[in-house]
Design an enzyme around this catalytic site. Structure first.
Site, PDB file in Angstrom:
ATOM      1  N   TRP D 110      23.831 -24.572  11.290  1.00 27.32           N
ATOM      2  CA  TRP D 110      23.558 -23.128  11.304  1.00 27.32           C
ATOM      3  C   TRP D 110      23.808 -22.513   9.925  1.00 27.32           C
ATOM      4  CZ3 TRP D 110      23.918 -20.527  16.524  1.00 27.32           C
ATOM      5  CH2 TRP D 110      23.702 -19.150  16.459  1.00 27.32           C
ATOM      6  N   ARG D 112      23.579 -23.595   7.098  1.00 26.84           N
ATOM      7  CA  ARG D 112      22.642 -23.889   6.014  1.00 26.84           C
ATOM      8  C   ARG D 112      21.707 -22.714   5.747  1.00 26.84           C
ATOM      9  NH1 ARG D 112      20.132 -29.610   7.246  1.00 26.84           N
ATOM     10  NH2 ARG D 112      18.977 -28.991   5.384  1.00 26.84           N
ATOM     11  N   GLU D 120      34.204 -16.646   9.911  1.00 25.77           N
ATOM     12  CA  GLU D 120      34.519 -17.691  10.885  1.00 25.77           C
ATOM     13  C   GLU D 120      36.013 -17.718  11.191  1.00 25.77           C
ATOM     14  OE1 GLU D 120      33.202 -21.646   9.847  1.00 25.77           O
ATOM     15  OE2 GLU D 120      33.964 -22.512  11.701  1.00 25.77           O
ATOM     16  N   ARG D 196      44.194 -29.846  11.323  1.00 23.01           N
ATOM     17  CA  ARG D 196      42.823 -29.668  11.817  1.00 23.01           C
ATOM     18  C   ARG D 196      41.889 -30.819  11.460  1.00 23.01           C
ATOM     19  NH1 ARG D 196      39.820 -25.708   7.499  1.00 23.01           N
ATOM     20  NH2 ARG D 196      41.106 -26.238   5.717  1.00 23.01           N
ATOM     21  N   ARG D 223      14.870 -23.255  14.274  1.00 21.99           N
ATOM     22  CA  ARG D 223      15.860 -23.735  15.239  1.00 21.99           C
ATOM     23  C   ARG D 223      15.422 -23.595  16.695  1.00 21.99           C
ATOM     24  NH1 ARG D 223      18.172 -27.004  11.672  1.00 21.99           N
ATOM     25  NH2 ARG D 223      18.796 -25.844   9.827  1.00 21.99           N
TER      26      ARG D 223
END
Lengths: 302, 302, 302, 302
Positions: D110, D112, D120, D196, D223
């Site tokens: 996404w 990109r 985020e 993480r 997409r």
């Protein structure tokens, strides 16, 4: 070992063939071209191409053939002036193309810098290598107690061993299962675009990354900073060395005004002027919050 | 005459100095470097630098060292595939830097393409030259009757003469007054940043313009198109010749898929399939508006 | 008079119709919507739409539902923290759409800010209005003697009168000839896309300009600055008032850290620390050039 | 279940408060606001804010107050015209802000799309939830035999079971170890930014994503396409439904010209014209490669 003998042979071949050009060249960058600067345990940065040099910045600032701009001023002075006054477009006239191998969690931070061109190795199309970042013992840090987003002391003893063992074992197992799911030996074999979802964020990926010097400086200011995560900072530091060889005058100005420079607020400036006049200023009389005052003191006390 | 003897001497000097490099070079572009391609009556396009070649596109697409990507496919085929399927990032790996001299009203159209780096000659800082675009007689066109945004027949006779005279006289007078206002001879002299407002949109400006190949193709698709205004189209056409020498495979794919290609709507595709099956289709049975049908017929009739 | 009765009627109609929404609204911005804020002699700025408020910045920073981020910190403190540490993405979550009428030479500076969406009135397609910017007498400044890119004293007496007369006469004549060339009365009429080239840079154009708050702040920092050209600064100042009503917390942080803040180089910081320790520092012992030292003194002396 | 009761309560609260606005509103979008459209096993898409509607596109195209543009043409026709002729800037005048929860490997595709604003959830700062994407059995596809980058038949029997078991067990174990490494119970606790790295690419993340309509259409074209990976396509499809409610005229044009439209090369167009004239054309006489011919035939045969 990030570079295989095959890759080294390819690099040697690329470095073996010299050509004539009328373009600007930089001997310091020619020495870097194609070579792998090793970063972390399996990563690297390679310069694949570059455009422009310090003179290209000056030339853009003067816009060739302009009359009023022929003021007597040497290149270093003009470049410092441009950096000091945030004239960013002349720095955009230089461009660099890199080949970078890096863990996925580093790549995810890196890609937040949107003003660049990227071609990443596709795990939909190809199979990733069995290479994972495992921190060196001196980088196995505890969660910071002051800062939600930072590291504290290095882990020690059994805890450190356990963490390293978990990271290693989980990576190995994840990759074993990745291969097992992909295998078409006696079974259909899962699609690559699905199998990759089993791989952890310390798996290595690679990409071509092309960026102009202004945006690279912006990247370096944030990522070579002491507050950046260590694992991306080492890439930024490797790049700083490359840039210092590429555009030495611009890099020196960048170090002075950006990396080593500081930003003061109107409030901070007011405090400073009062202090220079001999007044005692403390947090109460500064009008700053505790956090701001701490940062302000750190700046002026050094 | 766009190039003065001084400028030509500078170009000759730039072309006189050859250096060694390990980077990709393109002989066809080395031949272009620094030379002025004349456009309109006083404009030009000069290639100042370039990065990458057809192989750089292929290399980015394969992302070096990738295994699954080693399918046997030649460079031309891969580049055509990328263009056909709108894979734009490999084309972004090539970059070009140009020096362009162009009338202000052309510059205003050009700058609408935002994904590029620009350093323009500053009329706040410097004094513009006395150079204005005056259309050649065969470009002195009437307003189109069909198209609000187009040209009709060429003006003729007295009207043509009057227009040319007005353009010439107004340009000359505007520049005379520009100089008069700037003059510090017996007066203070108006600030440059104010005096420039008297100059008309056909005055020439110049800039450095740096762009990646993908965005350059986008620019060329729109500006080398038959519907683009003539005065920007001639710049785009000059650039097409440069690009054809720089990345011949990519340029050939661009010509086939973009410049010479067409876009059909779902509705248009449906009509087409019916026609191929032998059905008669007209505007009524097409479901298209009059304008769309006219454009559709132009496409399939050629 | 920038707004005609027809336009005012249209604005009144737009302001007359209120609707229900579940989106964030800002009363201070609702009061601005559609109204024309007059700028220069014929220009204006109108807010056409907006998205987000101070809370949207906070919400983006905390990324809704995140656990570790629930630290007790009020909105103002968090926004100040984000601004101080150059966390720009939360500010990008607010967006504003403006309708601006402005002279072409101002538009040409404005458009250098590329990270925005623009739809400009097309002089290829339509006919421009007979409206030109003529500076007020107190803005008719001489060229600065210190600064190639600045203004000095205001012109006086005969020189001022002559300049104003030239600007007025040339604008009027250029527009007369524009109309004459366009006219289809007894002649073919020159194409609009050509006729416009006769119009000087003080003719007014207009556009829709849409930008996120981070990029708007960047624009305002450069264009509301004392060194910006007066004719764009007045637009920036009108926008500052709008933004203060839109996102009061973010705007206050912007004023403190950006507009009123300063940047010190590593060298400047070193001098400052020496001065705070009681050392006498002058240009010689500072290591700065004359220009840098002058700018440094201006910062610390206020 | 992607939405917890707490989250649902928050959504209900957000939907409970209606305000007055003078801005353009779209009833269809008001109905979407804040609600979670569930995607995959734990993901969602939520509309957080929007700016503009179909009329905003038309208004930008006509640039308010323009004279030449008042041609009688209805909104639907003008929007179709803009889409057909790739006039993208009017579509940029609409903006949407989304809250998306999605697996990391989808997020990596996404992102990109660079022309958007993103915030985020930070796994440096916060702790990720224990939520992983596990494909539904009908999406557990084998590697395609034709296409390096695609899926073949659905896995069956034991192989399917084994893959699901591996994905589930590895996710669970990775998260258990993530928590174990983070734990400060009797140990220091590894830094979040390090821990993480043990999490696989099917772990869920979330972000705010803000984009203009033109760039959203570009995203959807790629997409929501049949060749996109299923796991991102379902997000694109959920967004298509939202956009159809937001700007129904623009979405209809997008469906006709982009989603349902096709691109023909100059070579393809030549073949087509020959076929329409009754000529038999095959791959040999087409001048196309095998791949191109196959794609061409698929287009015209439907």
């Amino acid at each position: 070992m990030p570079i295989t003998p095959d890759q080294q042979a390819e690099i040697d071949a690329q470095r073996g063939e010299s050509r004539q050009t009328l373009r600007a060249t930089v001997p310091g960058m020619e020495a870097h071209l194609y070579k792998a600067h090793e970063v972390l345990d399996h990563g690297f940065v390679r310069v694949i191409d570059y455009m422009g040099d310090d003179s290209a910045i000056v030339q853009a600032a003067r816009v060739s053939y302009g009359r009023g701009t022929k003021a007597v001023q040497n290149d270093a002075g003009l470049i410092r002036y441009l950096m000091r006054h945030w004239h960013s477009t002349p720095f955009e006239m230089c461009e660099i193309k890199l080949h970078v191998k890096l863990p996925v969690f580093v790549a995810r931070q890196w890609i937040r810098h949107r003003t660049a061109n990227v071609n990443e190795y596709s795990a939909r199309y190809s199979i990733l290598d069995r290479e994972f970042y495992i921190p060196a013992p001196d980088q196995l840090a505890a969660q910071s107690k002051q800062n939600n987003q930072g590291r504290g002391a290095v882990l020690e003893g059994e805890e450190a061993e356990r963490v390293l063992r978990l990271l290693r074992e989980d990576s190995t197992r994840a990759y074993d299962h990745y291969e097992e799911m992909l295998s078409q030996d006696g079974q259909q074999g899962l699609a690559r675009e699905l199998a990759r979802m089993n791989l952890p964020a310390n798996v290595y990926t690679q990409w071509y990354w092309k960026v102009d010097l202004h945006n690279l400086f912006h990247f370096l200011r944030l990522r070579a900073d002491a507050h950046a995560q260590y694992e991306i900072r080492v890439y930024a530091e490797a790049l700083c060395e490359v840039v210092a060889d590429w555009v030495p005058l611009a890099y020196a100005a960048f170090e002075d005004y950006r990396m080593g420079g500081v930003q003061l607020s109107a409030r901070g400036l007011d405090c400073l002027r009062r202090m220079l006049r001999g007044e005692e200023v403390n947090q109460d009389s500064s009008g700053m919050s505790a956090g701001e005052w701490r940062e302000f003191k750190a700046i002026i006390d050094g």
